[in-house]
Design a protein around this motif. Structure first.
Motif, PDB file in Angstrom:
ATOM      1  N   THR A  17      -0.900   2.353   8.859  1.00  0.00           N
ATOM      2  CA  THR A  17      -1.850   2.814   7.849  1.00  0.00           C
ATOM      3  C   THR A  17      -2.939   3.691   8.466  1.00  0.00           C
ATOM      4  O   THR A  17      -3.412   4.620   7.824  1.00  0.00           O
TER       5      THR A  17
ATOM      6  N   GLU B  41      -3.512   3.483  -0.707  1.00  0.00           N
ATOM      7  CA  GLU B  41      -3.809   3.041  -2.069  1.00  0.00           C
ATOM      8  C   GLU B  41      -3.076   1.726  -2.329  1.00  0.00           C
ATOM      9  O   GLU B  41      -1.867   1.631  -2.084  1.00  0.00           O
TER      10      GLU B  41
ATOM     11  N   PRO C 286      -5.566   8.493   3.497  1.00  0.00           N
ATOM     12  CA  PRO C 286      -5.985   7.224   2.912  1.00  0.00           C
ATOM     13  C   PRO C 286      -4.793   6.446   2.364  1.00  0.00           C
ATOM     14  O   PRO C 286      -3.701   6.998   2.201  1.00  0.00           O
TER      15      PRO C 286
ATOM     16  N   ILE D 118      -1.080  -0.507  -4.449  1.00  0.00           N
ATOM     17  CA  ILE D 118      -0.280  -0.241  -5.638  1.00  0.00           C
ATOM     18  C   ILE D 118       0.405  -1.492  -6.188  1.00  0.00           C
ATOM     19  O   ILE D 118       0.946  -1.453  -7.292  1.00  0.00           O
TER      20      ILE D 118
ATOM     21  N   LEU E  64       0.851  -1.187   0.000  1.00  0.00           N
ATOM     22  CA  LEU E  64       0.000   0.000   0.000  1.00  0.00           C
ATOM     23  C   LEU E  64       0.889   1.240   0.000  1.00  0.00           C
ATOM     24  O   LEU E  64       1.952   1.247   0.624  1.00  0.00           O
ATOM     25  N   LYS E  65       0.419   2.282  -0.650  1.00  0.00           N
ATOM     26  CA  LYS E  65       1.079   3.577  -0.548  1.00  0.00           C
ATOM     27  C   LYS E  65       0.217   4.423   0.378  1.00  0.00           C
ATOM     28  O   LYS E  65      -0.984   4.598   0.153  1.00  0.00           O
ATOM     29  N   CYS E  66       0.830   4.935   1.426  1.00  0.00           N
ATOM     30  CA  CYS E  66       0.123   5.742   2.419  1.00  0.00           C
ATOM     31  C   CYS E  66       0.147   7.210   2.023  1.00  0.00           C
ATOM     32  O   CYS E  66       0.929   7.629   1.169  1.00  0.00           O
ATOM     33  N   SER E  67      -0.692   8.009   2.662  1.00  0.00           N
ATOM     34  CA  SER E  67      -0.833   9.427   2.317  1.00  0.00           C
ATOM     35  C   SER E  67       0.455  10.222   2.506  1.00  0.00           C
ATOM     36  O   SER E  67       0.640  11.248   1.871  1.00  0.00           O
TER      37      SER E  67
ATOM     38  N   GLN F 137      -8.420   1.052   4.992  1.00  0.00           N
ATOM     39  CA  GLN F 137      -9.055   2.335   4.668  1.00  0.00           C
ATOM     40  C   GLN F 137      -9.925   2.857   5.803  1.00  0.00           C
ATOM     41  O   GLN F 137     -10.060   4.063   5.976  1.00  0.00           O
TER      42      GLN F 137
ATOM     43  N   ILE G 158      -7.995  -4.486   2.493  1.00  0.00           N
ATOM     44  CA  ILE G 158      -7.852  -3.095   2.034  1.00  0.00           C
ATOM     45  C   ILE G 158      -8.935  -2.230   2.677  1.00  0.00           C
ATOM     46  O   ILE G 158      -8.670  -1.113   3.130  1.00  0.00           O
TER      47      ILE G 158
END
Length: 95
Positions: free
Chosen positions: A39, A46, A44, A48, A8-11, A31, A27
């Motif tokens: 996370t 994403e 949010p 990836i 996941l790519k974090c904000s 979220q 996921i």
């Protein structure tokens, strides 16, 4: 049964690596802030990258392997630049 290793790519731009038997549910947990401390702090997130396995222990092993990788090596994997992986795996020793 399927199992997954995912990134996941974090904000904040950081990457989170995990494994699960149910990728969509996991996921959704991330979220909603129920997935992991990291996370939850950087929502949010994403999805990836992910890999599919037939056994959860294989997915978990891969998760632990990827967690040790450098950011550059993870990005090469995410971007499909497999030729870069061997060079990024080499350690640089300073004398």
């Amino acid at each position: 049964m399927k199992a997954y290793t995912y990134i996941l790519k974090c904000s904040n731009g950081s990457y989170y690596v995990g494994s699960t038997k149910d990728l969509n549910r996991r996921i959704e947990e991330h979220q909603s802030g129920e997935g992991a401390k990291h996370t939850k702090k950087y929502l949010p997130v994403e999805l990836i990258y992910y890999e599919e396995y037939t056994r959860i222990d294989d997915a978990f092993y891969r998760e632990k392997q990827l967690q040790k990788w450098s950011r550059k090596k993870k990005e090469a994997l995410i971007n499909g630049n497999m030729k870069l992986l061997p060079d990024l795996a080499k350690k640089v020793f300073v004398s």
